[in-house]
Design a protein around this motif. Structure first.
Motif, mmCIF file in Angstrom:
data_model
loop_
_atom_site.group_PDB
_atom_site.id
_atom_site.type_symbol
_atom_site.label_atom_id
_atom_site.label_comp_id
_atom_site.label_asym_id
_atom_site.label_seq_id
_atom_site.Cartn_x
_atom_site.Cartn_y
_atom_site.Cartn_z
ATOM 1 N N SER A 293 -11.574 0.821 1.785
ATOM 2 C CA SER A 293 -12.398 -0.562 1.642
ATOM 3 C C SER A 293 -13.094 0.764 1.561
ATOM 4 C CB SER A 293 -12.342 -1.301 2.785
ATOM 5 O OG SER A 293 -12.882 -0.234 4.106
ATOM 6 N N SER A 294 -13.602 2.039 1.524
ATOM 7 C CA SER A 294 -14.994 3.013 1.219
ATOM 8 C C SER A 294 -14.529 3.812 0.175
ATOM 9 C CB SER A 294 -14.804 3.984 2.306
ATOM 10 O OG SER A 294 -13.343 4.328 2.875
ATOM 11 N N GLY A 295 -13.292 3.715 -0.265
ATOM 12 C CA GLY A 295 -13.308 3.805 -1.515
ATOM 13 C C GLY A 295 -11.963 4.959 -1.982
ATOM 14 N N THR A 296 -11.646 5.702 -0.832
ATOM 15 C CA THR A 296 -10.868 7.243 -0.538
ATOM 16 C C THR A 296 -9.998 6.507 -1.219
ATOM 17 O OG1 THR A 296 -12.568 7.537 1.129
ATOM 18 C CG2 THR A 296 -9.920 8.783 0.981
ATOM 19 N N THR A 297 -9.470 8.126 -1.881
ATOM 20 C CA THR A 297 -7.448 7.228 -2.062
ATOM 21 C C THR A 297 -6.917 8.436 -2.616
ATOM 22 O OG1 THR A 297 -8.699 6.717 -4.742
ATOM 23 C CG2 THR A 297 -6.733 7.475 -4.936
ATOM 24 N N VAL A 298 -5.314 8.079 -2.472
ATOM 25 C CA VAL A 298 -4.517 8.718 -1.866
ATOM 26 C C VAL A 298 -3.260 8.417 -1.992
ATOM 27 C CG1 VAL A 298 -2.965 9.482 0.001
ATOM 28 C CG2 VAL A 298 -4.898 8.698 0.395
ATOM 29 N N THR A 299 -2.726 9.847 -3.399
ATOM 30 C CA THR A 299 -1.616 8.994 -3.731
ATOM 31 C C THR A 299 -0.225 10.310 -3.410
ATOM 32 O OG1 THR A 299 -2.741 8.877 -5.675
ATOM 33 C CG2 THR A 299 -0.519 9.258 -6.136
ATOM 34 N N GLY A 300 0.858 9.682 -3.210
ATOM 35 C CA GLY A 300 2.068 10.142 -3.053
ATOM 36 C C GLY A 300 3.464 9.199 -3.414
ATOM 37 N N GLU A 301 4.255 9.770 -2.646
ATOM 38 C CA GLU A 301 5.657 9.367 -1.947
ATOM 39 C C GLU A 301 5.626 8.118 -1.306
ATOM 40 O OE1 GLU A 301 10.240 10.702 -2.350
ATOM 41 O OE2 GLU A 301 9.007 12.228 -2.756
ATOM 42 N N PRO A 302 6.258 7.334 -1.460
ATOM 43 C CA PRO A 302 6.020 5.927 -0.889
ATOM 44 C C PRO A 302 7.352 6.239 0.646
ATOM 45 C CG PRO A 302 7.061 5.283 -2.653
ATOM 46 C CD PRO A 302 6.531 6.957 -3.621
ATOM 47 N N LEU A 303 6.595 5.833 1.641
ATOM 48 C CA LEU A 303 8.115 6.560 2.590
ATOM 49 C C LEU A 303 8.783 5.313 3.288
ATOM 50 C CD1 LEU A 303 6.497 9.881 4.467
ATOM 51 C CD2 LEU A 303 7.954 9.256 2.898
ATOM 52 N N ASN A 304 7.628 4.507 3.007
ATOM 53 C CA ASN A 304 7.625 2.692 3.501
ATOM 54 C C ASN A 304 6.068 2.150 3.238
ATOM 55 O OD1 ASN A 304 8.309 1.275 5.439
ATOM 56 N ND2 ASN A 304 6.439 0.813 6.735
ATOM 57 N N ILE A 305 6.599 1.029 2.352
ATOM 58 C CA ILE A 305 5.919 -0.165 2.253
ATOM 59 C C ILE A 305 6.417 -1.433 2.563
ATOM 60 C CG2 ILE A 305 4.991 -0.967 0.863
ATOM 61 C CD1 ILE A 305 5.561 0.996 -1.331
ATOM 62 N N ASP A 306 5.372 -2.280 3.566
ATOM 63 C CA ASP A 306 6.040 -3.640 4.252
ATOM 64 C C ASP A 306 5.217 -4.030 3.893
ATOM 65 O OD1 ASP A 306 5.086 -3.064 6.179
ATOM 66 O OD2 ASP A 306 6.569 -1.930 7.190
ATOM 67 N N ASP A 307 5.182 -5.882 4.518
ATOM 68 C CA ASP A 307 3.667 -7.008 4.855
ATOM 69 C C ASP A 307 2.810 -5.961 6.171
ATOM 70 O OD1 ASP A 307 4.835 -8.301 2.620
ATOM 71 O OD2 ASP A 307 5.760 -9.726 4.598
ATOM 72 N N PHE A 308 3.474 -4.881 6.713
ATOM 73 C CA PHE A 308 1.862 -4.577 7.776
ATOM 74 C C PHE A 308 1.195 -3.079 7.201
ATOM 75 C CE2 PHE A 308 5.418 -7.456 9.440
ATOM 76 C CZ PHE A 308 5.017 -8.567 9.612
ATOM 77 N N ASN A 309 2.277 -1.917 6.445
ATOM 78 C CA ASN A 309 2.113 -1.107 6.553
ATOM 79 C C ASN A 309 2.516 -0.227 6.039
ATOM 80 O OD1 ASN A 309 1.000 -0.447 9.854
ATOM 81 N ND2 ASN A 309 3.319 -1.688 9.948
ATOM 82 N N VAL A 310 1.682 0.492 5.693
ATOM 83 C CA VAL A 310 1.852 1.607 4.062
ATOM 84 C C VAL A 310 2.203 2.803 4.614
ATOM 85 C CG1 VAL A 310 1.068 2.094 1.774
ATOM 86 C CG2 VAL A 310 1.210 0.164 2.677
ATOM 87 N N SER A 311 2.955 3.983 3.985
ATOM 88 C CA SER A 311 2.792 5.024 4.782
ATOM 89 C C SER A 311 3.544 5.928 3.786
ATOM 90 C CB SER A 311 4.102 5.515 6.257
ATOM 91 O OG SER A 311 4.820 5.254 5.295
ATOM 92 N N LEU A 312 2.972 7.441 3.216
ATOM 93 C CA LEU A 312 3.392 8.313 2.049
ATOM 94 C C LEU A 312 3.154 9.377 2.336
ATOM 95 C CD1 LEU A 312 0.515 9.127 0.440
ATOM 96 C CD2 LEU A 312 0.537 6.464 0.087
#
Length: 362
Positions: A293-312
């Motif tokens: 929401s603050s505009g910070t952007t991070v790009t990488g290889e996804p490790l987990n994407i579900d309805d609750f969390n995103v990790s990369l």
């Protein structure tokens, strides 16, 4: 010595008669398709092998399927006949109904760390233990119509190429479809764990096909129309949005044999072998970009994407984890998205036409 050998042979024959109460010419009990069992099994197995076992239909099915994997020549129709006969003639605890219903599974069907952390759009990670359990479900419920290797036949569809199965993740589409019922059968009553196990087994079959299919009895696959393939490549297929016949695909036919060209077109994510015998590199991997929401952007290889969390993990190896919220923007970048979309639209003719066209790019 000959006298001793004849004595042992006679003793074995008499043992069969005592076991069954029948003549040596009829070593197996009467029953439908007994002749099929005798023809397919007796050349390698003695009667005592059957008499010493009492199993459910699923267990007999797994045993016969294992024999097929070892080289037994049995058609899909014969498989059903053999398993049906054995489950009736040698049922578990003498109960002939024991071979007709799916056995409830009590073993832990899967590893939660692999399944519960996967998003609906992520590639399914096959749990080999769960796939083994799913194999028994498949034998009990599906094999008669869809064949021993899920490749279909006159009675049922090829599940390896089924869009419904390809879209499935841990039973997400298979479960509701089976609960609703096939067009020609009543709903299939499976537990949630059985559905998940079945999903693992089917995805295992897909993976095995992708690894071995293009190189088994390939034959001549250049049967398409190269000109039609060029039109599809530049038009309906949308291939020119990412590729160029004079750019990244220039001279591609000099690098790969036709079967490998077809594999790279249909399943580009798989590594392929060049004509020089080296493994080709992947042209890209899936990435995800997260914007807070603050505009910070991070790009990488996804490790987990579900309805609750995103990790990369980014290019430097740093780990990031975010909690899903309405103001968190998540964008997935899949370099093979175009190929995956074509799975639902192209025909076999389109595939052969495009491969024939790619073969002209020497």
């Amino acid at each position: 010595m000959q006298l001793i050998s004849r004595y042992l042979l006679l003793t074995a024959s008499l043992a069969s008669v005592v076991a069954w109460g029948q003549t040596p010419s009829s070593p197996l009990p009467e029953g439908a398709h007994r002749e099929t069992v005798q023809r397919a099994c007796s050349s390698c197995h003695a009667v005592q092998m059957f008499s010493g076992r009492r199993m459910t239909r699923q267990q007999w099915g797994a045993t016969v399927s294992d024999m097929i994997g070892r080289g037994a020549k049995v058609t899909d129709d014969e498989f059903d006949e053999i398993v049906g006969y054995l489950a009736t003639a040698f049922p578990l605890n003498g109960d002939t109904s024991a071979g007709t219903a799916a056995t409830k599974q009590t073993k832990a069907p899967r590893k939660p760390s692999l399944i519960d952390q996967a998003g609906s759009q992520d590639k399914q990670i096959v749990d080999e233990d769960a796939a083994a359990l799913g194999r028994t479900v498949y034998i009990a419920q599906c094999i008669t119509c869809h064949g021993t290797r899920a490749r279909g036949g006159s009675r049922g569809a090829d599940l390896v190429r089924s869009v419904l199965v390809l879209h499935d993740r841990y039973g997400s589409t298979i479960g509701p479809y089976l609960a609703k019922g096939h067009p020609s059968t009543k709903p299939v009553d499976l537990t949630k764990d059985q559905v998940v196990n079945l999903s693992h087994f089917l995805h295992q079959q897909i993976g095995d096909t992708l690894r071995t299919g293009p190189y088994n009895n390939v034959g001549n696959i250049l049967v398409g129309d190269a000109k039609a393939g060029e039109l599809y490549f530049e038009g309906a297929g949308g291939c020119t949005r990412c590729h160029s016949a004079t750019g990244d695909l220039a001279h591609i036919a000099s690098k790969y044999d036709p079967p490998v060209l077809q594999q790279k077109f249909v399943f580009p994510e798989n590594r392929a072998i060049t004509k020089q015998g080296t493994a080709s590199r992947q042209h890209g991997v899936a990435t995800v970009t997260v914007t807070t929401s603050s505009g910070t952007t991070v790009t990488g290889e996804p490790l987990n994407i579900d309805d609750f969390n995103v990790s990369l993990r980014d290019a430097t190896g740093r780990y990031f984890s975010f909690k899903r919220s309405p103001d968190l923007k998540v964008e997935k970048h899949n370099p093979y998205a175009g190929h995956e979309a074509l799975l639902e639209t192209y025909t076999d003719k389109d595939i052969h036409d495009v491969v024939s066209y790619l073969e002209t790019l020497q």
